[in-house]
Design a protein around this motif. Sequence first.
Motif, PDB file in Angstrom:
ATOM      1  N   TYR A  72     -25.680  57.800  45.437  1.00 25.52           N
ATOM      2  CA  TYR A  72     -24.868  57.272  46.397  1.00 25.52           C
ATOM      3  C   TYR A  72     -25.271  57.718  47.701  1.00 25.52           C
ATOM      4  O   TYR A  72     -24.157  58.240  48.413  1.00 25.52           O
ATOM      5  CB  TYR A  72     -23.420  57.644  45.599  1.00 25.52           C
ATOM      6  CG  TYR A  72     -22.778  56.944  44.694  1.00 25.52           C
ATOM      7  CD1 TYR A  72     -22.536  55.638  44.640  1.00 25.52           C
ATOM      8  CD2 TYR A  72     -23.043  57.582  43.474  1.00 25.52           C
ATOM      9  CE1 TYR A  72     -22.201  54.728  43.733  1.00 25.52           C
ATOM     10  CE2 TYR A  72     -22.762  56.734  42.461  1.00 25.52           C
ATOM     11  CZ  TYR A  72     -22.185  55.376  42.602  1.00 25.52           C
ATOM     12  OH  TYR A  72     -21.990  54.849  41.527  1.00 25.52           O
ATOM     13  N   ARG A  73     -26.283  57.727  48.095  1.00 25.90           N
ATOM     14  CA  ARG A  73     -26.592  58.273  49.422  1.00 25.90           C
ATOM     15  C   ARG A  73     -26.132  57.424  50.609  1.00 25.90           C
ATOM     16  O   ARG A  73     -25.849  56.198  50.386  1.00 25.90           O
ATOM     17  CB  ARG A  73     -28.191  58.133  49.586  1.00 25.90           C
ATOM     18  CG  ARG A  73     -28.905  58.963  49.002  1.00 25.90           C
ATOM     19  CD  ARG A  73     -30.343  59.201  49.126  1.00 25.90           C
ATOM     20  NE  ARG A  73     -31.054  60.334  48.455  1.00 25.90           N
ATOM     21  CZ  ARG A  73     -32.009  60.987  48.652  1.00 25.90           C
ATOM     22  NH1 ARG A  73     -32.737  60.397  49.531  1.00 25.90           N
ATOM     23  NH2 ARG A  73     -32.436  61.796  48.059  1.00 25.90           N
ATOM     24  N   GLY A  74     -25.610  58.224  51.745  1.00 23.24           N
ATOM     25  CA  GLY A  74     -24.872  57.407  52.634  1.00 23.24           C
ATOM     26  C   GLY A  74     -23.549  57.203  52.453  1.00 23.24           C
ATOM     27  O   GLY A  74     -22.805  56.833  53.293  1.00 23.24           O
ATOM     28  N   HIS A  75     -22.843  57.541  51.330  1.00 25.36           N
ATOM     29  CA  HIS A  75     -21.440  57.561  51.149  1.00 25.36           C
ATOM     30  C   HIS A  75     -20.972  58.793  51.053  1.00 25.36           C
ATOM     31  O   HIS A  75     -21.539  60.025  50.805  1.00 25.36           O
ATOM     32  CB  HIS A  75     -21.397  57.034  49.616  1.00 25.36           C
ATOM     33  CG  HIS A  75     -21.803  55.792  49.201  1.00 25.36           C
ATOM     34  ND1 HIS A  75     -21.138  54.599  49.098  1.00 25.36           N
ATOM     35  CD2 HIS A  75     -22.918  55.322  49.026  1.00 25.36           C
ATOM     36  CE1 HIS A  75     -21.985  53.662  48.828  1.00 25.36           C
ATOM     37  NE2 HIS A  75     -23.105  54.039  48.723  1.00 25.36           N
ATOM     38  N   ARG A  76     -19.760  58.764  52.263  1.00 25.95           N
ATOM     39  CA  ARG A  76     -19.299  60.083  52.325  1.00 25.95           C
ATOM     40  C   ARG A  76     -18.090  60.447  51.310  1.00 25.95           C
ATOM     41  O   ARG A  76     -18.162  61.569  50.893  1.00 25.95           O
ATOM     42  CB  ARG A  76     -18.269  60.047  53.867  1.00 25.95           C
ATOM     43  CG  ARG A  76     -19.223  59.982  54.796  1.00 25.95           C
ATOM     44  CD  ARG A  76     -18.549  59.977  56.089  1.00 25.95           C
ATOM     45  NE  ARG A  76     -19.308  59.919  57.369  1.00 25.95           N
ATOM     46  CZ  ARG A  76     -18.943  59.340  58.271  1.00 25.95           C
ATOM     47  NH1 ARG A  76     -17.596  58.646  58.447  1.00 25.95           N
ATOM     48  NH2 ARG A  76     -19.791  59.070  59.357  1.00 25.95           N
ATOM     49  N   VAL A  77     -17.731  59.588  50.593  1.00 20.36           N
ATOM     50  CA  VAL A  77     -16.645  59.817  49.467  1.00 20.36           C
ATOM     51  C   VAL A  77     -17.368  59.012  48.252  1.00 20.36           C
ATOM     52  O   VAL A  77     -18.017  57.759  48.410  1.00 20.36           O
ATOM     53  CB  VAL A  77     -15.488  59.184  49.753  1.00 20.36           C
ATOM     54  CG1 VAL A  77     -14.355  59.566  48.642  1.00 20.36           C
ATOM     55  CG2 VAL A  77     -14.825  60.032  51.040  1.00 20.36           C
ATOM     56  N   LEU A  78     -17.503  59.681  47.160  1.00 21.75           N
ATOM     57  CA  LEU A  78     -17.845  58.928  45.885  1.00 21.75           C
ATOM     58  C   LEU A  78     -16.992  57.987  45.380  1.00 21.75           C
ATOM     59  O   LEU A  78     -15.827  58.230  45.465  1.00 21.75           O
ATOM     60  CB  LEU A  78     -18.058  59.963  44.912  1.00 21.75           C
ATOM     61  CG  LEU A  78     -19.152  61.245  45.279  1.00 21.75           C
ATOM     62  CD1 LEU A  78     -19.177  62.365  44.073  1.00 21.75           C
ATOM     63  CD2 LEU A  78     -20.563  60.430  45.363  1.00 21.75           C
ATOM     64  N   PRO A  79     -17.272  56.825  44.835  1.00 21.00           N
ATOM     65  CA  PRO A  79     -16.417  55.775  44.297  1.00 21.00           C
ATOM     66  C   PRO A  79     -15.514  56.447  43.233  1.00 21.00           C
ATOM     67  O   PRO A  79     -15.900  57.469  42.331  1.00 21.00           O
ATOM     68  CB  PRO A  79     -17.437  54.905  43.810  1.00 21.00           C
ATOM     69  CG  PRO A  79     -18.666  55.236  43.422  1.00 21.00           C
ATOM     70  CD  PRO A  79     -18.669  56.631  44.460  1.00 21.00           C
ATOM     71  N   TYR A  80     -14.558  55.865  42.983  1.00 18.33           N
ATOM     72  CA  TYR A  80     -13.564  56.060  41.941  1.00 18.33           C
ATOM     73  C   TYR A  80     -14.087  56.184  40.659  1.00 18.33           C
ATOM     74  O   TYR A  80     -13.501  56.796  39.529  1.00 18.33           O
ATOM     75  CB  TYR A  80     -12.266  55.396  42.046  1.00 18.33           C
ATOM     76  CG  TYR A  80     -12.266  53.903  41.821  1.00 18.33           C
ATOM     77  CD1 TYR A  80     -11.987  53.500  40.474  1.00 18.33           C
ATOM     78  CD2 TYR A  80     -12.749  52.944  42.937  1.00 18.33           C
ATOM     79  CE1 TYR A  80     -12.059  52.103  40.212  1.00 18.33           C
ATOM     80  CE2 TYR A  80     -12.778  51.688  42.299  1.00 18.33           C
ATOM     81  CZ  TYR A  80     -12.723  51.303  41.256  1.00 18.33           C
ATOM     82  OH  TYR A  80     -12.778  49.811  40.778  1.00 18.33           O
ATOM     83  N   PHE A  81     -14.752  55.197  40.351  1.00 17.69           N
ATOM     84  CA  PHE A  81     -15.402  54.853  38.985  1.00 17.69           C
ATOM     85  C   PHE A  81     -16.704  55.747  38.829  1.00 17.69           C
ATOM     86  O   PHE A  81     -17.518  55.666  37.834  1.00 17.69           O
ATOM     87  CB  PHE A  81     -16.034  53.555  38.803  1.00 17.69           C
ATOM     88  CG  PHE A  81     -16.690  52.919  39.873  1.00 17.69           C
ATOM     89  CD1 PHE A  81     -18.289  53.315  39.943  1.00 17.69           C
ATOM     90  CD2 PHE A  81     -16.414  52.145  40.907  1.00 17.69           C
ATOM     91  CE1 PHE A  81     -19.006  52.724  40.617  1.00 17.69           C
ATOM     92  CE2 PHE A  81     -16.994  51.790  42.055  1.00 17.69           C
ATOM     93  CZ  PHE A  81     -18.427  52.077  41.895  1.00 17.69           C
ATOM     94  N   ILE A  82     -16.840  56.919  39.577  1.00 10.39           N
ATOM     95  CA  ILE A  82     -18.026  57.781  39.545  1.00 10.39           C
ATOM     96  C   ILE A  82     -18.158  58.664  37.926  1.00 10.39           C
ATOM     97  O   ILE A  82     -19.161  58.613  37.326  1.00 10.39           O
ATOM     98  CB  ILE A  82     -18.012  58.788  40.545  1.00 10.39           C
ATOM     99  CG1 ILE A  82     -19.290  59.665  40.621  1.00 10.39           C
ATOM    100  CG2 ILE A  82     -16.779  59.738  40.278  1.00 10.39           C
ATOM    101  CD1 ILE A  82     -20.479  58.926  40.646  1.00 10.39           C
ATOM    102  N   LEU A  83     -16.754  58.765  37.458  1.00 13.27           N
ATOM    103  CA  LEU A  83     -17.001  59.423  36.175  1.00 13.27           C
ATOM    104  C   LEU A  83     -17.638  58.515  35.062  1.00 13.27           C
ATOM    105  O   LEU A  83     -18.374  58.871  34.329  1.00 13.27           O
ATOM    106  CB  LEU A  83     -15.695  59.958  35.733  1.00 13.27           C
ATOM    107  CG  LEU A  83     -15.099  61.029  36.614  1.00 13.27           C
ATOM    108  CD1 LEU A  83     -13.782  61.367  36.209  1.00 13.27           C
ATOM    109  CD2 LEU A  83     -15.684  62.338  36.552  1.00 13.27           C
TER     110      LEU A  83
END
Length: 91
Positions: A72-83
């Motif tokens: 997830y390069r360039g993303h400041r916050v990881l998506p809610y579905f990361i788990l």
Amino acid sequence: MLQGTPRKHGISCWGHAKRVYRQMPPSSREEDLAKNLVDALESVTVEQMQKFRDTYKKGLTGKQAVWAGKNYRGHRVLPYFILAELEKAGL
């Protein structure tokens, strides 16, 4: 001087600072070492810190945080579905 990690999930930020510090010219002068240390720590960007702060909130391990950082390069916050993504990846 830069030994250990301040937090287990901040491996990438800490690793970046250590890498920058080790690239600086060697010196035995205390003033140079202190300046190099500060410069190395200041080389960590706010984006790097924000991303790894978000991994704390989501409870990721160091290995998971590194995987998420690469995917997830360039993303400041990881998506809610990361788990769910981590589970698919076997992490």
